[in-house]
Design a protein around this motif. Structure first.
Motif, PDB file in Angstrom:
ATOM      1  N   VAL A  96      -9.553 -17.050  92.436  1.00 24.09           N
ATOM      2  CA  VAL A  96      -8.923 -17.098  93.757  1.00 24.09           C
ATOM      3  C   VAL A  96      -9.959 -16.710  94.814  1.00 24.09           C
ATOM      4  N   VAL A 104      -4.009 -10.924  99.845  1.00 25.04           N
ATOM      5  CA  VAL A 104      -4.002 -11.559  98.529  1.00 25.04           C
ATOM      6  C   VAL A 104      -3.243 -10.753  97.486  1.00 25.04           C
ATOM      7  N   TRP A 269      -6.321 -25.819  98.312  1.00 22.60           N
ATOM      8  CA  TRP A 269      -6.827 -26.154  96.981  1.00 22.60           C
ATOM      9  C   TRP A 269      -7.160 -27.643  96.934  1.00 22.60           C
ATOM     10  N   PHE A 281       0.476 -20.261  91.144  1.00 23.92           N
ATOM     11  CA  PHE A 281      -0.054 -19.342  92.150  1.00 23.92           C
ATOM     12  C   PHE A 281       0.528 -19.667  93.524  1.00 23.92           C
TER      13      PHE A 281
END
Length: 293
Positions: A96, A104, A269, A281
């Motif tokens: 990540v 996060v 992503w 995620f």
């Protein structure tokens, strides 16, 4: 020009020791071969990285800045190699990316609870290279700050961040509870080094409301450089409040700016990735963060 990782490794070895002989011993190569590779790297870059005018080897200004970047590139290269080997061995991992100050923890914790056997790694992203690690598979998914070139990416807006101006503590505006952007008229604006025009327009509030051109301050690469310029009175700059909270200092003031759009954090992503871990995620982030409208 494609950077040769071997040449970068040779450069870092010399830069960390400031001695070609010691670096050659550490790398198990001959000193002449090491010197040739470093010279070739300098020719590739078009700059001199070392001062060799005396018996003592020192880094040039360009070499000082390049050292941090070279270390980061080598670390990224090693991370990619390690990741490929783990995948080949059948070990699933999740990497990540994150921008400094992005939220996060909640998504990472939820994801890890759902996938306790999947190793999860965090890799720092920078404003000038948020996209590249997503496309070259250095990271699977990243917490980025907008704007970002979305071509080839899926981008999910997450939340907004208030912006504050960074000032020296003795600045006339340092004690204000909040200000408008016009209060900074005439101030030199520090610049995010190597930022795209879209990034500069958001994070340097360009152009200002009155369309004047404020003086251009120095460019900075990280918070340490930013704070150094602020303390020296070389300019001011806008940053997100979560970043400001990480750097409390008695000689620095962070004053909210009320009439600039907030910063925006998003997940991004590779659009071509078809990974159940990435999907999970994203769902972890959706469940833990209040999405921006």
């Amino acid at each position: 020009m494609d950077l040769d990782l071997r040449k970068l490794r040779y450069f870092v070895a010399v830069a960390e020791r400031l001695h070609f002989g010691q670096a050659a011993l550490a790398l198990h190569v001959t000193q002449p071969a090491l010197s040739r590779q470093v010279r070739q790297l300098e020719r590739d870059l078009g700059v001199e990285l070392f001062n060799r005018a005396s018996r003592n080897v020192t880094l040039t200004d360009a070499g000082e800045h390049f050292l941090d970047d070279a270390r980061a590139l080598l670390a990224a290269g090693q991370a990619v190699q390690d990741r490929v080997r783990r995948i080949a061995a059948g070990e699933h991992t999740m990497t990540v990316g994150f921008m400094l100050g992005t939220d996060v923890a909640a998504a990472v914790n939820v994801f890890s609870a759902r996938h306790p056997n999947v190793p999860l790694e965090l890799i720092r992203l920078r404003w000038w290279n948020q996209k590249r690690p997503l496309l070259d598979r250095t990271v699977d998914i990243g917490f980025v700050r907008l704007p970002i070139d979305a071509e080839g990416l899926k981008v999910l807006p997450l939340y907004r961040e208030r912006l504050s101006v960074v000032l020296p503590s003795d600045h006339p505006l340092a004690g204000e509870p909040a200000i408008g952007i016009t209060a900074l008229a005439g101030e030199s604006i520090l610049r995010y080094a190597d930022a795209t025009p879209d990034w500069a327009a958001v994070w340097n509030a360009e152009p200002p409301p009155d369309d004047t051109q404020p003086p251009r301050g120095p460019a900075f690469h990280d918070m340490e450089e930013l704070l150094g310029y602020i303390r020296a009175g070389r300019g001011v700059v806008l940053i997100p409040d979560p970043v400001a909270a990480l750097f409390p200092r008695p000689d620095i003031a962070y004053v909210p700016v009320t009439d600039v759009p907030p910063g925006r954090v998003a997940l991004a992503w590779d659009d071509t990735r078809h990974s159940s871990l990435v999907t999970d995620f994203v769902e972890a982030a959706r469940s833990t963060l209040k999405l921006a409208e």
